[in-house]
Every structure is written in structure tokens, then in C-alpha cells.
Scaffold this motif. Structure first.
Motif, PDB file in Angstrom:
ATOM      1  N   PHE A  70      -6.485  27.764 -28.117  1.00  0.00           N
ATOM      2  CA  PHE A  70      -5.828  26.779 -27.803  1.00  0.00           C
ATOM      3  C   PHE A  70      -4.748  26.391 -28.686  1.00  0.00           C
ATOM      4  CE2 PHE A  70     -10.539  25.888 -26.542  1.00  0.00           C
ATOM      5  CZ  PHE A  70     -10.385  25.658 -25.241  1.00  0.00           C
ATOM      6  N   ARG A  71      -4.396  27.113 -29.560  1.00  0.00           N
ATOM      7  CA  ARG A  71      -3.327  26.889 -30.579  1.00  0.00           C
ATOM      8  C   ARG A  71      -2.290  27.920 -30.450  1.00  0.00           C
ATOM      9  NH1 ARG A  71      -3.110  25.423 -37.066  1.00  0.00           N
ATOM     10  NH2 ARG A  71      -0.891  25.220 -37.340  1.00  0.00           N
ATOM     11  N   HIS A  72      -2.606  28.817 -29.957  1.00  0.00           N
ATOM     12  CA  HIS A  72      -1.527  30.110 -29.818  1.00  0.00           C
ATOM     13  C   HIS A  72      -1.646  30.861 -28.535  1.00  0.00           C
ATOM     14  CE1 HIS A  72      -1.089  29.939 -34.235  1.00  0.00           C
ATOM     15  NE2 HIS A  72      -2.293  30.076 -34.221  1.00  0.00           N
ATOM     16  N   ILE A  73      -2.603  30.615 -27.567  1.00  0.00           N
ATOM     17  CA  ILE A  73      -2.456  31.460 -26.317  1.00  0.00           C
ATOM     18  C   ILE A  73      -2.237  30.381 -25.206  1.00  0.00           C
ATOM     19  CG2 ILE A  73      -3.757  32.338 -24.425  1.00  0.00           C
ATOM     20  CD1 ILE A  73      -5.271  34.039 -26.444  1.00  0.00           C
ATOM     21  N   LEU A  74      -2.644  29.039 -25.181  1.00  0.00           N
ATOM     22  CA  LEU A  74      -2.707  28.178 -24.314  1.00  0.00           C
ATOM     23  C   LEU A  74      -1.116  27.779 -24.295  1.00  0.00           C
ATOM     24  CD1 LEU A  74      -3.698  26.149 -21.916  1.00  0.00           C
ATOM     25  CD2 LEU A  74      -4.582  24.550 -23.792  1.00  0.00           C
ATOM     26  N   PRO A  75      -0.451  27.261 -25.494  1.00  0.00           N
ATOM     27  CA  PRO A  75       0.840  26.665 -25.440  1.00  0.00           C
ATOM     28  C   PRO A  75       1.801  27.719 -24.800  1.00  0.00           C
ATOM     29  CG  PRO A  75      -0.171  26.184 -27.549  1.00  0.00           C
ATOM     30  CD  PRO A  75      -1.356  27.253 -26.768  1.00  0.00           C
ATOM     31  N   ASN A  76       1.394  29.007 -25.050  1.00  0.00           N
ATOM     32  CA  ASN A  76       2.457  30.112 -24.479  1.00  0.00           C
ATOM     33  C   ASN A  76       2.284  30.345 -23.113  1.00  0.00           C
ATOM     34  OD1 ASN A  76       3.923  31.012 -26.931  1.00  0.00           O
ATOM     35  ND2 ASN A  76       1.955  31.073 -27.641  1.00  0.00           N
ATOM     36  N   SER A 104      -2.775  35.105 -17.165  1.00  0.00           N
ATOM     37  CA  SER A 104      -1.516  35.064 -18.283  1.00  0.00           C
ATOM     38  C   SER A 104      -2.347  35.108 -19.579  1.00  0.00           C
ATOM     39  CB  SER A 104      -1.288  33.523 -18.125  1.00  0.00           C
ATOM     40  OG  SER A 104      -0.532  33.276 -17.053  1.00  0.00           O
ATOM     41  N   THR A 105      -3.654  34.812 -19.673  1.00  0.00           N
ATOM     42  CA  THR A 105      -4.291  35.024 -20.809  1.00  0.00           C
ATOM     43  C   THR A 105      -4.404  36.504 -21.158  1.00  0.00           C
ATOM     44  OG1 THR A 105      -5.621  32.904 -20.624  1.00  0.00           O
ATOM     45  CG2 THR A 105      -6.602  34.443 -22.264  1.00  0.00           C
ATOM     46  N   LEU A 106      -4.845  37.266 -20.148  1.00  0.00           N
ATOM     47  CA  LEU A 106      -5.160  38.843 -20.136  1.00  0.00           C
ATOM     48  C   LEU A 106      -3.948  39.473 -20.722  1.00  0.00           C
ATOM     49  CD1 LEU A 106      -7.108  39.573 -16.782  1.00  0.00           C
ATOM     50  CD2 LEU A 106      -8.015  39.697 -19.357  1.00  0.00           C
ATOM     51  N   GLU A 107      -2.717  38.877 -20.292  1.00  0.00           N
ATOM     52  CA  GLU A 107      -1.330  39.390 -20.772  1.00  0.00           C
ATOM     53  C   GLU A 107      -0.952  39.149 -22.005  1.00  0.00           C
ATOM     54  OE1 GLU A 107       3.156  39.408 -19.018  1.00  0.00           O
ATOM     55  OE2 GLU A 107       1.716  38.275 -18.009  1.00  0.00           O
ATOM     56  N   THR A 108      -1.350  37.850 -22.342  1.00  0.00           N
ATOM     57  CA  THR A 108      -0.876  37.317 -23.690  1.00  0.00           C
ATOM     58  C   THR A 108      -1.845  37.712 -24.987  1.00  0.00           C
ATOM     59  OG1 THR A 108       0.007  35.128 -22.552  1.00  0.00           O
ATOM     60  CG2 THR A 108      -0.564  35.229 -24.937  1.00  0.00           C
ATOM     61  N   LYS A 109      -3.042  37.946 -24.711  1.00  0.00           N
ATOM     62  CA  LYS A 109      -4.137  38.318 -25.773  1.00  0.00           C
ATOM     63  C   LYS A 109      -3.774  39.684 -26.365  1.00  0.00           C
ATOM     64  CE  LYS A 109      -7.919  40.323 -23.517  1.00  0.00           C
ATOM     65  NZ  LYS A 109      -9.549  40.103 -23.354  1.00  0.00           N
ATOM     66  N   LYS A 110      -3.091  40.318 -25.753  1.00  0.00           N
ATOM     67  CA  LYS A 110      -2.461  41.823 -26.022  1.00  0.00           C
ATOM     68  C   LYS A 110      -1.405  41.806 -26.817  1.00  0.00           C
ATOM     69  CE  LYS A 110      -4.441  43.794 -21.799  1.00  0.00           C
ATOM     70  NZ  LYS A 110      -4.295  44.785 -20.511  1.00  0.00           N
ATOM     71  N   LEU A 111      -0.797  40.759 -26.938  1.00  0.00           N
ATOM     72  CA  LEU A 111       0.559  40.621 -27.590  1.00  0.00           C
ATOM     73  C   LEU A 111       0.355  40.774 -29.446  1.00  0.00           C
ATOM     74  CD1 LEU A 111       2.455  37.805 -25.959  1.00  0.00           C
ATOM     75  CD2 LEU A 111       2.692  40.446 -25.567  1.00  0.00           C
ATOM     76  N   GLU A 112       1.325  41.265 -30.059  1.00  0.00           N
ATOM     77  CA  GLU A 112       1.305  41.631 -31.582  1.00  0.00           C
ATOM     78  C   GLU A 112       0.949  40.638 -32.177  1.00  0.00           C
ATOM     79  OE1 GLU A 112       4.468  44.094 -32.847  1.00  0.00           O
ATOM     80  OE2 GLU A 112       3.884  45.834 -31.730  1.00  0.00           O
ATOM     81  N   TYR A 113       1.451  39.411 -31.866  1.00  0.00           N
ATOM     82  CA  TYR A 113       1.267  38.385 -32.972  1.00  0.00           C
ATOM     83  C   TYR A 113      -0.288  37.712 -32.667  1.00  0.00           C
ATOM     84  CZ  TYR A 113       1.389  34.685 -28.886  1.00  0.00           C
ATOM     85  OH  TYR A 113       0.853  33.626 -28.036  1.00  0.00           O
ATOM     86  N   ILE A 114      -1.001  37.964 -31.397  1.00  0.00           N
ATOM     87  CA  ILE A 114      -2.328  37.577 -31.582  1.00  0.00           C
ATOM     88  C   ILE A 114      -3.259  38.347 -32.458  1.00  0.00           C
ATOM     89  CG2 ILE A 114      -4.221  37.380 -29.942  1.00  0.00           C
ATOM     90  CD1 ILE A 114      -2.295  35.330 -29.451  1.00  0.00           C
ATOM     91  N   ASP A 115      -2.849  39.550 -32.507  1.00  0.00           N
ATOM     92  CA  ASP A 115      -3.642  40.587 -33.362  1.00  0.00           C
ATOM     93  C   ASP A 115      -3.341  40.305 -35.133  1.00  0.00           C
ATOM     94  OD1 ASP A 115      -4.595  42.000 -31.462  1.00  0.00           O
ATOM     95  OD2 ASP A 115      -2.885  43.403 -31.263  1.00  0.00           O
TER      96      ASP A 115
END
Length: 301
Positions: free
Chosen positions: A209-215, A184-195
Motif C-alpha cells: 500500500f505504500r510502494h506498489i499501489l502509488p506506482n 500492474s502488480t505482477l510487473e511492479t513487484k519484480k522491480l529492484e526497489y521492491i527487493d
């Protein structure tokens, strides 16, 4: 003209109002979850067992540790609804108090495995590279052993006790949580809002811990609910083998072990603890399947 302005003034607060958390998340989840009748039944079973565990001292008429040899091997009756064991102890009272031990072991073991598994999965998936390779190889080694054999090895090293059962069952739960979280982290960290968050200067700790984990909580919750059934069953199995809770503890696996010597003369000694384990495990499986259907967007039509 004035009438149109009044209409706009009346409609604008409604149009501009933001949906509450209940309308945005809780209500859609409940609408989907409640359609699965089996999941609702599973949730009811879990709630029933939780209430039993909380109010065991009020529900139990007899002391689960009180030995009365003159009342041993009494069949179910109005006085002892589930009969008595070979020591004259009330089986119903022991099952009520045993719910605390069995459920406590399950929740503690899954919590232990989830904590370390989530940390390893987040670090592995977010940083990648040699860190991901190193953690993945550790998880592969852990997964190479069947869970029950790994638990047996850990208990053999630590010694038989209920706390060591929690640790053993929790350890072989770590790789399952870690793999789910890593994917799930590999998929989420590629999203635009993380950039976008990274470009604003947020450090890795805040991003993880504030933006990846809750999602990525949905797959974690699903894995945890399904893992609880396995943890409770594994803990009962280890206690049955004499590696977990020790007599006179009213743990269900221990009660099953002591009742196997009376399967032909007093089968109810093993029957009722076995039913308690089976119904609780069934409840967690039904509830976990319902959570998966309600929380996993890929399964929604």
C-alpha cells in the motif's frame, strides 16, 4: 580564483535544486493532455455537468416534483425551455436535479467496484500461488456473465432501487479493476526497489500500500474514468427498465422510460434526457482517452 568561487556559489543552488512535484509530474501530464483537444472538450463537458449538479437548486426555476396537470405536455417555450411532461413538471428542472442522481450513481458504482477490485488485484498479484488462482477463478466466473445480465440478476435478488443499481453496477466493475491491478502488480513487484525495501525489513502491508499501489495509480485512474461512462449508461438503462430509480424520481433513465409513450405526440420528453445521457457519456469517453494518452508511458512517443 575568487571569481570562479562566486560563480560556483551562484550556480550550485540551481544545479542542486530538486524539481518540484508540479515540474516533475503535473506539468508534463498537462502538456500531453492539453494537446488532445478532444480530451479537453471531454473534461469541459464533465466540469459543466458537475457544476450543474452542484448548483441545481439555484439553476432550476421550478420544482422538479411539482405536478401541474393544467400545464402538461407543453412544448419548449420561453417559460419552459424544454417543455413539460405528462404531469406538467418542468423537464429542465428535472434534468438539472437528475444530474445529481445519474452522476452520483456512476461515481458510487465505480468507487464500489474500484475499492474491491483494487484489493483483490493487489492481493492476487503480490502473493501469487493458490491465492492468485482462487481469486482469478472468481474473476473468471464474474466475467463469464455479460455485465448487464449480472446486474439484472443482482437487482432481481435485492429488489429494484437506486442503491441496488449502484451495487449491481459496482459488482460487475470489480473484475475489470482487479485484472488491471493484478497485471500492474505482477510487473511492479519484480522491480529492484521492491527487493531493496523488503531487505530493509518492510512488511507486506507497507510494500503493497505504500510502494506498489502509488506506482500503479495511472492504469487505475484510466480504467476508472472510462468505466464511469459505462456505469452511468448502465444505471440509466436499468432505470429505463424499471429496475432502478422509481417515479417520481427525476433520474434520466426513468425520464426516458416515461417519455417513450409520447414519442410521436411529445418527443421532447424523451429527447432531452437522452441528450443529457449521451453528452455526458461522450464527455467521459473523450476524457478517459485523453488520460490514457497522457498517463500511459507506452503510448508516449
Amino acid at each position: 580564483m575568487s571569481t570562479e568561487l562566486k560563480v560556483q556559489e551562484i550556480q550550485s543552488p540551481i544545479l542542486n535544486s530538486k524539481p518540484s512535484v508540479f515540474e516533475k509530474r503535473i506539468k508534463p501530464f498537462w502538456d500531453t493532455f492539453s494537446k488532445n483537444k478532444a480530451a479537453v472538450v471531454g473534461g469541459g463537458i464533465i466540469l459543466f455537468y458537475i457544476l450543474i449538479a452542484l448548483f441545481a437548486p439555484l439553476l432550476a426555476v421550478y420544482d422538479p416534483y411539482d405536478i401541474q396537470l393544467d400545464n402538461k405536455l407543453q412544448p419548449p417555450s420561453t417559460e419552459h425551455w424544454m417543455g413539460t411532461d405528462d404531469k406538467g413538471r418542468d423537464i429542465l428542472a428535472r434534468i438539472l436535479y437528475g444530474s445529481r442522481l445519474s452522476m452520483g450513481v456512476g461515481f458510487a458504482a465505480v468507487g464500489f467496484g474500484a475499492f474491491f477490485g483494487i484489493i483483490m488485484g493487489l492481493v492476487s498479484g503480490f502473493y501469487g500461488g493458490w491465492i492468485d488462482t482462487f481469486i482469478s477463478r472468481i474473476l473468471d466466473v464474474m466475467l463469464a456473465f455479460p455485465g448487464i445480465l449480472l446486474a439484472l440478476a443482482i437487482i432481481s435478488a435485492l429488489g429494484p432501487s437506486l442503491v441496488n443499481v449502484m451495487i449491481a453496477v459496482g459488482v460487475f466493475s470489480i473484475p475489470l479493476f482487479a485484472r488491471v491491478v493484478r497485471g500492474s502488480t505482477l510487473e511492479t513487484k519484480k522491480l529492484e526497489y521492491i527487493d531493496a525495501i523488503r531487505s530493509l525489513g518492510a512488511n507486506d502491508f507497507i510494500i503493497i500500500f505504500r510502494h506498489i499501489l502509488p506506482n500503479i495509480l495511472s492504469p487505475i485512474i484510466i480504467q476508472g474514468s472510462l468505466r464511469l461512462a459505462t456505469a452511468i449508461l448502465s444505471a440509466a438503462g436499468l432505470s429505463f427498465l424499471g429496475l432502478g430509480a422509481q417515479p417520481p424520481s427525476p433520474e434520466w433513465g426513468t425520464m426516458l422510460s416515461s417519455g417513450r409513450d409520447f414519442l410521436f405526440t411529445a418527443p421532447y420528453i424523451a429527447l432531452f434526457p437522452g441528450l443529457a445521457i449521451s453528452i455526458l457519456v461522450l464527455g467521459f469517453n473523450l476524457f478517459g482517452d485523453g488520460l490514457r494518452d497522457a498517463l500511459d508511458p507506452r503510448l508516449k512517443s
